[in-house]
Scaffold this motif. Structure first.
Motif, PDB file in Angstrom:
ATOM      1  N   ARG A 106      61.879 -23.713  56.404  1.00 26.81           N
ATOM      2  CA  ARG A 106      61.429 -25.015  55.891  1.00 26.81           C
ATOM      3  C   ARG A 106      60.132 -25.490  56.550  1.00 26.81           C
ATOM      4  NH1 ARG A 106      63.806 -28.366  52.749  1.00 26.81           N
ATOM      5  NH2 ARG A 106      62.935 -30.213  53.782  1.00 26.81           N
ATOM      6  N   TRP A 107      59.622 -24.731  57.498  1.00 26.67           N
ATOM      7  CA  TRP A 107      58.474 -25.194  58.268  1.00 26.67           C
ATOM      8  C   TRP A 107      57.153 -24.754  57.653  1.00 26.67           C
ATOM      9  CZ3 TRP A 107      58.547 -28.288  62.647  1.00 26.67           C
ATOM     10  CH2 TRP A 107      59.825 -28.613  63.119  1.00 26.67           C
ATOM     11  N   LEU A 151      56.840 -21.324  67.337  1.00 25.52           N
ATOM     12  CA  LEU A 151      58.215 -21.101  66.894  1.00 25.52           C
ATOM     13  C   LEU A 151      59.039 -20.436  68.000  1.00 25.52           C
ATOM     14  CD1 LEU A 151      57.576 -19.853  63.253  1.00 25.52           C
ATOM     15  CD2 LEU A 151      58.940 -21.864  63.856  1.00 25.52           C
ATOM     16  N   ARG A 156      61.274 -25.573  66.351  1.00 14.40           N
ATOM     17  CA  ARG A 156      62.320 -26.131  65.491  1.00 14.40           C
ATOM     18  C   ARG A 156      63.191 -27.145  66.216  1.00 14.40           C
ATOM     19  NH1 ARG A 156      63.642 -20.069  63.592  1.00 14.40           N
ATOM     20  NH2 ARG A 156      62.820 -19.819  65.713  1.00 14.40           N
ATOM     21  N   GLU A 157      63.195 -27.121  67.535  1.00 18.49           N
ATOM     22  CA  GLU A 157      63.998 -28.070  68.310  1.00 18.49           C
ATOM     23  C   GLU A 157      63.181 -29.271  68.787  1.00 18.49           C
ATOM     24  OE1 GLU A 157      65.720 -24.492  67.679  1.00 18.49           O
ATOM     25  OE2 GLU A 157      64.076 -24.611  69.136  1.00 18.49           O
ATOM     26  N   PRO A 159      59.134 -30.133  68.409  1.00 23.34           N
ATOM     27  CA  PRO A 159      57.770 -29.705  68.069  1.00 23.34           C
ATOM     28  C   PRO A 159      56.699 -30.072  69.091  1.00 23.34           C
ATOM     29  CG  PRO A 159      58.889 -30.462  66.113  1.00 23.34           C
ATOM     30  CD  PRO A 159      59.798 -30.799  67.278  1.00 23.34           C
ATOM     31  N   ASP A 191      58.741 -30.101  58.989  1.00 26.19           N
ATOM     32  CA  ASP A 191      59.994 -29.496  58.569  1.00 26.19           C
ATOM     33  C   ASP A 191      60.443 -30.060  57.221  1.00 26.19           C
ATOM     34  OD1 ASP A 191      60.674 -32.080  59.264  1.00 26.19           O
ATOM     35  OD2 ASP A 191      62.265 -31.525  60.653  1.00 26.19           O
TER      36      ASP A 191
END
Length: 274
Positions: A106-107, A151, A156-157, A159, A191
């Motif tokens: 989704r990024w 990444l 994802r946790e 940014p 995201d």
């Protein structure tokens, strides 16, 4: 280098962002006012969030001003979160896999700037990418390696923390190879729910970056401007350079800053390498 925009708000036609403004991204592809290069004709890309879990992408190596398919797509596609990028290559090939924005799940990610002496630093930076992510690097740009490095370091946790760590790695590797000022960047990533944008460079003289002001306030100041009435109150833009000359519509993002855009609100946070 490049120019880009990141939009979030009520769904709009892509042409409202890419073609209609006085200083639209398509105009900037031929006549950039604040970029290092006036012409950004080494391809372009658009990413948008629609009905699917992952964002759609359209990449082309043609100049943005010369692509009929972009004009056709933009007149029909509508989205509430859009990333768009016009490219001026810093040395890597003009090919679709080198066009921004880059996607992972989704990024989305796009970058204006460069990693200085990237061919010298490339091996060390690629080796810092998570082995599980490495096979997904398709192109040859420093920007894509930077994305996959972020990444690998937790994008994802968290940014802002992950980008700070990625910049720290780039600067550490640069110093080990005698590159004094390795990082030049304005970066945007999302995201699909939140957009994070960063302005930073090792020398403290970063490429231009601006964010829009509150639409409801502008609507009160310019009640006869039809463009403002077509936008929702939560509409926000982060751009390499202003899309028009409406006074008070744009604020420059300070050096070493992270802009967080979420649910119609923006927050400016200090940013630096970790």
């Amino acid at each position: 280098m490049c120019r880009w925009l990141a939009y979030s708000g009520s769904p709009v036609l892509l042409e409202d962002l890419l073609y209609k403004p006085a200083n639209s991204l398509v105009v900037q592809s031929r006549h950039s006012q604040l970029g290092v290069e006036t012409v950004n004709g080494d391809g372009f890309g658009v990413g948008w969030y629609g009905a699917e879990d992952t964002p759609g992408l359209y990449h082309c190596t043609e100049p943005a001003w010369n692509d009929r398919n972009l004009k056709e797509l933009s007149a029909h596609a509508r989205a509430g979160r859009v990333f768009a990028h016009i490219r001026a290559s810093t040395g890597t090939a003009v090919q679709q896999t080198n066009c921004h924005p880059f996607r992972h799940g989704r990024w989305l990610w796009m970058h204006n700037g460069a990693i200085t002496d990237f061919p010298v630093l490339k091996r060390d930076l690629v080796l810092a990418v998570d082995p599980d992510l490495y096979p997904q690097i398709e192109g040859s740009t420093d920007s894509e390696v930077f994305f996959f490095l972020a990444l690998s370091l937790g994008l994802r946790e968290d940014p802002p923390a992950a980008v700070a760590r990625a910049v720290g790695v780039v600067e550490e590797v640069g110093r080990s190879h005698g590159v004094a000022l390795p990082m030049q960047m304005t970066v945007a990533t999302t995201d699909g729910e939140t957009t994070w944008a960063f302005r930073y460079s090792s020398e403290g003289r970063s490429r231009s970056l601006f964010h829009s002001t509150d639409v409801s306030t502008l609507r009160q100041q310019y009640p006869d401007n039809p463009v403002l009435h077509d936008l929702s109150d939560d509409a926000r833009l982060v751009v390499s350079e202003p899309l028009g000359d409406l006074r008070g519509a744009w604020r420059e993002v300070p050096e070493s800053t992270c802009v967080v855009v979420r649910e119609g609100n923006e927050e400016l946070l200090p940013f630096g390498p970790a």
